[in-house]
Motif scaffolding. Structure first.
Motif, short mmCIF file in Angstrom:
data_model
loop_
_atom_site.label_atom_id
_atom_site.label_comp_id
_atom_site.label_asym_id
_atom_site.label_seq_id
_atom_site.Cartn_x
_atom_site.Cartn_y
_atom_site.Cartn_z
N ARG A 17 -10.09 -8.53 -49.66
CA ARG A 17 -8.76 -8.71 -50.25
C ARG A 17 -8.88 -8.45 -51.75
O ARG A 17 -9.98 -8.49 -52.30
CB ARG A 17 -8.20 -10.09 -49.99
N ARG A 63 -9.61 -4.17 -55.43
CA ARG A 63 -10.25 -4.17 -54.11
C ARG A 63 -10.97 -2.86 -53.89
O ARG A 63 -10.66 -1.84 -54.51
CB ARG A 63 -9.23 -4.41 -53.00
N ARG A 148 0.63 -9.77 -49.44
CA ARG A 148 0.34 -8.88 -48.31
C ARG A 148 1.24 -7.64 -48.34
O ARG A 148 0.80 -6.53 -48.06
CB ARG A 148 0.47 -9.63 -46.99
N GLU A 151 -0.16 -5.35 -50.88
CA GLU A 151 -1.39 -4.73 -50.38
C GLU A 151 -1.08 -3.63 -49.38
O GLU A 151 -1.62 -2.52 -49.47
CB GLU A 151 -2.28 -5.79 -49.71
#
Length: 174
Positions: A17, A63, A148, A151
């Motif tokens: 993550r 990341r 999320r 992401e």
């Protein structure tokens, strides 16, 4: 590669993550300025693809990702599935993303139809979350997108959302 860069690479590899500079500084017991320098150095080291991975800034952190040079090969092996969202789910997600925080009745007013099931599905997938209550009669929940969401859509922040152009009335601000 020196020990500090190897340590940082190992942390990114294991994290799965995005990690913020603050998290890295705290966990690795280094100053944030040193972490910024190390992340920059690691990013430059990985940018030619010699290690098969690259650093990406997303969702307020960093990341590891597959280096663009190898995406096709990796996809052939892993055959990843993109998250499937119905047109209704994409519509509600766009409304939330551009108008957050927003209540369910406000979403429904923009769409002209019920959004209960769609909103529930986005909550279950972790793309939207309740972030509070609007201080009006009935105190309806306020919804916003999640980390999320950032992401999955490859966004560093909500500022990276494409600008709204004239088009669908449901996405235009009042």
């Amino acid at each position: 590669m020196n020990a500090a860069l190897a340590e940082l690479l190992a942390v990114f590899f294991a994290a799965g993550r995005p990690l913020s500079n603050r998290e890295l500084a705290r966990g690795l017991e280094r100053g944030e300025e040193e972490i910024r320098r190390l992340v920059g150095e690691l990013g430059r080291l990985l940018e030619d693809g010699g290690y098969g991975v690259a650093l990406e800034e997303v969702a307020g952190g960093w990341r590891l990702i597959v280096h663009p040079r190898f995406v096709d090969r990796v996809q052939r092996v892993l055959r990843p599935r993109a998250p499937r969202l119905s047109p209704a789910a994409l519509e509600v997600l766009a409304i939330v993303a551009y108008h957050q925080p927003i209540t369910r009745p406000e979403i429904e007013a923009m769409r002209g139809k019920s959004s209960d099931g769609v909103l529930e599905g986005l909550l279950e997938r972790g793309l939207v979350e309740a972030v509070g209550e609007k201080p009006v009669v009935g105190r309806p929940r306020l919804y916003a997108t999640t980390q999320r969401f950032l992401e999955l859509f490859g966004l560093a922040s909500l500022d990276d959302l494409p600008p709204l152009e004239e088009g669908p009335a449901l996405l235009l601000r009042d």
